[in-house]
Enzyme design. Structure first.
Site, PDB file in Angstrom:
ATOM      1  N   ASP A 283     -10.597  -8.986   7.815  1.00  0.00           N
ATOM      2  CA  ASP A 283     -12.031  -8.896   7.510  1.00  0.00           C
ATOM      3  C   ASP A 283     -12.661 -10.286   7.483  1.00  0.00           C
ATOM      4  OD1 ASP A 283     -12.069  -6.179   7.361  1.00  0.00           O
ATOM      5  OD2 ASP A 283     -12.909  -6.064   5.344  1.00  0.00           O
TER       6      ASP A 283
ATOM      7  N   LYS B 129       3.754 -15.413   1.546  1.00  0.00           N
ATOM      8  CA  LYS B 129       3.641 -16.099   0.255  1.00  0.00           C
ATOM      9  C   LYS B 129       5.081 -16.338  -0.192  1.00  0.00           C
ATOM     10  CE  LYS B 129       1.077 -17.515  -3.234  1.00  0.00           C
ATOM     11  NZ  LYS B 129       0.199 -18.676  -3.150  1.00  0.00           N
TER      12      LYS B 129
ATOM     13  N   ASP C  59      -5.158  -6.981   5.676  1.00  0.00           N
ATOM     14  CA  ASP C  59      -6.392  -6.270   5.357  1.00  0.00           C
ATOM     15  C   ASP C  59      -7.487  -7.283   5.021  1.00  0.00           C
ATOM     16  OD1 ASP C  59      -8.196  -4.357   4.637  1.00  0.00           O
ATOM     17  OD2 ASP C  59      -7.098  -3.603   2.899  1.00  0.00           O
TER      18      ASP C  59
ATOM     19  N   TYR D 229       0.822  -1.216   0.000  1.00  0.00           N
ATOM     20  CA  TYR D 229       0.000   0.000   0.000  1.00  0.00           C
ATOM     21  C   TYR D 229       0.859   1.270   0.000  1.00  0.00           C
ATOM     22  CZ  TYR D 229      -3.989  -3.030   1.073  1.00  0.00           C
ATOM     23  OH  TYR D 229      -4.945  -4.012   1.025  1.00  0.00           O
TER      24      TYR D 229
ATOM     25  N   ASP E  22      -2.905 -18.013   0.884  1.00  0.00           N
ATOM     26  CA  ASP E  22      -4.073 -18.647   0.249  1.00  0.00           C
ATOM     27  C   ASP E  22      -4.602 -19.783   1.128  1.00  0.00           C
ATOM     28  OD1 ASP E  22      -1.581 -19.678  -0.342  1.00  0.00           O
ATOM     29  OD2 ASP E  22      -2.104 -20.417  -2.322  1.00  0.00           O
TER      30      ASP E  22
END
Ligand code: NAD
Length: 370
Positions: free
Chosen positions: A253, A193, A249, A142, A225
């Protein structure tokens, strides 16, 4: 007697309603645990725009910078939606995060037995779930450069974002997560990852290095994943999850929605030294807030659920002031209130009568006093 300065930013919409209940709980805890809380109110978000023409004034930012912790309600609403993005209420949150250098975002997702039917998952998968996602908040893709969209010579376009983490950035979020794991189940799952992204290979390396300082915490690794799947398949396997900004992020959620009730979810954002040196208020800055927004659709109706904000107070006591016992008391009081069948409208099942925001606050207080 210890005294802590808390900056209280109620904000917009249901903000003042939920904050009033949270402050009652905090004041009671102060009396009971012989601790002073000096609360200073400030305007933040839309109410600050109305009064001062901007969502966060320098005075209020100063209050936040000099406080031991900040307690925030929620900001925003339709009244300010047409304004330029640069001065909208939500900018206040970004400014606070940046100025307080809040690099660690903590989002707990805990299942309350009486509310299990609010989740879309089966009760047998959910029972006992208690996950804390620790998300890095100030780095990663980001913020990394180069970034942007450019037009190439052949007229096609190219969009670029860059995933960047340095060893100090990974080190401090890893330490924060290990400290949190020490206060919980002592099990830390680091998400990366590393099979594809070199930057997250470095992430894994640094987390392993930091783990040498925390021999009592079991460290495990999982690809992002797989983590997304495991959170749905068997969320009970997780205690603390630590990950970078973008993965965090998404996963925070996902974890939050295991519970199915937005009015119940608290969060903490910890800054600078605080999270590293034993999560002690003397060392760092922190902001505590419910994850939901200002709920303009129910503002002023008394229907808001104050529990997420009250749980944010519990997080503040636990992580900024090291008042574990007081935090436990609040959480236990909320469980008992729910066990008794008391519900605000958002968590009331069919045929259940809903109580108001104030009644819920009073019910939690009554349980605390009992
Ligand atoms: P929201 O979280 O405010 O509301 C979503 C839905 O959940 C609404 O139906 C609302 O009534 C309900 N809800 C939320 N909190 C509740 C509570 N405590 N008790 C009962 N019901 C609750 O999200 P939104 O509608 O997308 O956004 C409304 C405004 O809030 C927007 O201006 C948005 O930008 C802002 N917002 C602020 C924050 C923040 O301050 N941290 C976070 C998200 C959204």
């Amino acid at each position: 007697m210890k005294n802590y300065n808390v900056t209280v930013l109620a904000g917009d919409g249901i903000g003042p309603e939920i904050m009033a209940e949270a402050v009652k709980v905090l004041s009671y805890i102060g009396e009971k645990h012989d601790t002073g809380f000096t609360l200073t109110d400030g305007l933040c978000g839309g109410v600050s725009i109305d009064e001062h023409g901007k969502p966060l004034t320098d005075e209020v930012l100063d209050l936040a910078l000099n406080a031991d912790a900040v307690l925030l309600g929620a900001v925003g609403g339709p009244k300010w939606e047409a304004m330029d993005y640069s001065i909208r209420p939500e900018r206040a949150l970004l400014a606070l995060r940046k100025e307080l250098a809040l690099f660690a975002n903590l989002r707990p997702a805990k299942i309350y037995k009486p509310l299990m039917n609010a989740s879309s998952l089966k009760p047998e998968v959910l029972e006992g779930v208690d996950v804390m996602v620790v998300r890095e908040l100030t780095g990663g893709i980001y913020f990394g450069g180069p970034r942007g969209v450019e037009t190439l010579a052949d007229g096609t376009k190219k969009g670029t974002n860059t995933l960047v983490y340095t060893t100090p950035e990974i080190d401090r979020i890893a330490r924060a997560a290990f400290e949190i794991a020490m206060k919980r189940g002592r099990k830390l799952m680091s998400i990366d990852k590393a099979n594809v992204l070199e930057c997250t290979e470095l992430w894994r390396e640094v987390v392993i290095e930091v783990s040498n300082d925390y021999p009592d915490v079991e460290l495990l690794h999982m690809y992002v994943d797989n983590c997304a799947m495991q959170l749905i398949r068997d969320p009970r396997q997780f205690d603390v999850i630590v990950t970078g900004n973008m993965f965090g992020d998404i996963l925070s959620d996902e974890a939050a929605m295991l519970t199915g009730s937005i009015g119940m979810l608290a969060s903490a954002s910890l800054g600078a030294k605080g999270a590293i040196e034993g999560l002690n208020h003397e060392n760092g800055r922190a902001m505590y807030e419910p994850i939901h927004g200002s709920a303009p659709d129910i503002a002023g109706t008394g229907k808001a659920n104050p529990i997420a904000t009250i749980l944010s107070v519990a997080m503040m006591l636990r992580y900024s002031f090291d008042m574990t016992e007081a935090a436990d008391e609040i959480e236990a009081a909320i469980e008992r209130v729910l066990d008794k069948g008391l519900r605000t409208a958002d968590i009331a099942g069919e045929g259940e009568t809903a109580i108001s925001c104030t009644e819920m606050g009073e019910a939690v207080l009554a349980e605390l006093r009992a």
